[in-house]
Enzyme design. Structure first.
Site, PDB file in Angstrom:
ATOM      1  N   TYR A  56       0.849  -1.124   0.052  1.00 54.61           N
ATOM      2  CA  TYR A  56      -0.017   0.055   0.039  1.00 54.61           C
ATOM      3  C   TYR A  56       0.769   1.241   0.075  1.00 54.61           C
ATOM      4  O   TYR A  56       1.216   1.703   0.905  1.00 54.61           O
ATOM      5  CB  TYR A  56      -0.700   0.137   1.224  1.00 54.61           C
ATOM      6  CG  TYR A  56      -1.824  -1.078   1.324  1.00 54.61           C
ATOM      7  CD1 TYR A  56      -2.136  -1.839   0.228  1.00 54.61           C
ATOM      8  CD2 TYR A  56      -2.342  -1.636   2.544  1.00 54.61           C
ATOM      9  CE1 TYR A  56      -3.013  -2.839   0.246  1.00 54.61           C
ATOM     10  CE2 TYR A  56      -3.144  -2.606   2.661  1.00 54.61           C
ATOM     11  CZ  TYR A  56      -3.402  -3.377   1.418  1.00 54.61           C
ATOM     12  OH  TYR A  56      -4.523  -4.259   1.734  1.00 54.61           O
ATOM     13  N   HIS A 140       0.060 -11.857   1.353  1.00 57.16           N
ATOM     14  CA  HIS A 140      -0.795 -11.287   0.640  1.00 57.16           C
ATOM     15  C   HIS A 140      -0.946 -11.667  -0.748  1.00 57.16           C
ATOM     16  O   HIS A 140       0.174 -11.521  -1.452  1.00 57.16           O
ATOM     17  CB  HIS A 140      -0.014  -9.742   0.851  1.00 57.16           C
ATOM     18  CG  HIS A 140      -1.024  -8.584   0.430  1.00 57.16           C
ATOM     19  ND1 HIS A 140      -0.402  -7.243   0.271  1.00 57.16           N
ATOM     20  CD2 HIS A 140      -2.210  -8.597   0.091  1.00 57.16           C
ATOM     21  CE1 HIS A 140      -1.397  -6.429  -0.284  1.00 57.16           C
ATOM     22  NE2 HIS A 140      -2.375  -7.255  -0.299  1.00 57.16           N
TER      23      HIS A 140
END
Length: 334
Positions: A56, A140
């Site tokens: 992110y 992830h």
């Protein structure tokens, strides 16, 4: 705000979580003051679960979240981050990241689900956040990396959990089939399923949710607005669904759900937040929130009562899967 226990772990999470992807400048810049105000509003609303990732904003989300949380008592909140993408120097920067975040691309992502990659990723996250530990660590998006993720990354995380370094481990993805495999075939405690248990997509009922219930494990639901289509009282053409322009048939379906919500005295976004909790394995709904206004609005929606009859009418009109559970009686609130 109420909390739910992640089964078979020492952790409890508030029923709403703060998804920190947007304060990493997802799609557009978020001024640091807006990010801080959003986090302050989340704290004031009682939210104590915060989720981030190196991906992110090439670390920006972790940096901003850590700067906020360092002023809070460490035992008052739960933080999760993710492994699988190492951030390494970018030898050929173009100026701006090409994966959806408005940040400089001095760094680039490098897939790595090896044991050493996992340990390095966690160390890097602790350095960026300035925190002493992570509570939950997810693999992830291991969609194309099952073998290394299951055979190297997950055992590495399990070792840290068993030593008490991490409280819980799991995986986070935009699909549910592989998440069910992680629950069944690895040491995962909890999975984060994005967009697959929503008012418009209940595909998780076919795999990860029954696996979680059978094994006594837990699920965090993310992406419950399906990229925005369910975020307003009335859906409209031009809104996003799963990161793309919403197909007309889904806009119409969302509008039909909104009509039923109105008849029951509630709204489409309130129902979207409440819906995942129809399944007893769901312990949290994590929402990406960019501003204090968004946080306050979502926290208010969360506390509004959504009548059980709403789900019954949606089933009757074929707008919900008949497999959606009819009872929430075995949810374990603190």
């Amino acid at each position: 705000m109420r909390s739910l226990k992640i089964r078979n772990t020492p952790l409890e999470v508030t029923e709403l979580g703060f998804g920190a992807s947007v304060i990493g400048n997802l799609y557009r810049p978020t001024p640091v003051a807006d990010a801080t105000d959003a986090l302050e509003a989340a704290w004031d609303a009682g939210i104590r679960y915060f989720d981030t990732a190196p991906h992110y904003g090439l670390g920006l989300s972790e940096i901003r979240l850590g700067a906020f949380l360092r002023s809070r008592r460490r035992d008052e909140y739960v933080i999760s981050s993710k492994v699988g993408r190492l951030l390494v120097p970018n030898e050929r920067p173009c100026g701006t990241d090409t994966e959806g975040f408005v940040v400089r691309d001095d760094l680039r992502r490098q897939w790595d689900f090896s044991r050493d990659g996992v340990l390095r990723s966690i160390d890097d996250t602790l350095r960026r956040t300035g925190l002493d530990r992570l509570d939950i660590v997810y693999l992830h998006d291991p969609d194309d990396h099952w073998r290394q993720a299951a055979e190297e990354a997950m055992p590495a995380l399990a070792g840290l959990r068993d030593q008490g370094v991490i409280g819980a481990i799991g995986a986070g993805m935009n699909q549910s089939v592989m998440l069910a495999r992680f629950l069944r075939e690895t040491a995962a405690d909890v999975v984060m399923v994005a967009g697959r248990y929503t008012l418009l997509d209940q595909s998780a009922l076919g795999d990860v949710l029954p696996a979680a219930r059978a094994l006594g494990k837990s699920v965090v639901a993310a992406g419950v607005f399906n990229s925005g289509l369910l975020s307003g009282d009335r859906p409209a053409t031009g809104m996003k669904y799963d990161y793309q322009a919403a197909p007309l048939d889904l806009v119409r379906r969302a509008a039909a759900i909104a009509d039923v919500c109105e008849r029951h005295g509630t709204t489409l976004p309130a129902a979207a937040i409440a819906f995942p909790f129809t399944h007893p394995s769901v312990v949290n709904v994590t929402l990406g929130m960019r501003t204090a206004v968004q946080v306050t609005r979502n926290a208010e929606l969360n506390v509004r009562a959504v009548p059980a009859g709403l789900w019954d009418e949606l089933r009757a009109h074929g707008l919900l899967s008949p497999d959606v559970p009819r009872s929430q009686s075995d949810r374990a609130y603190r």
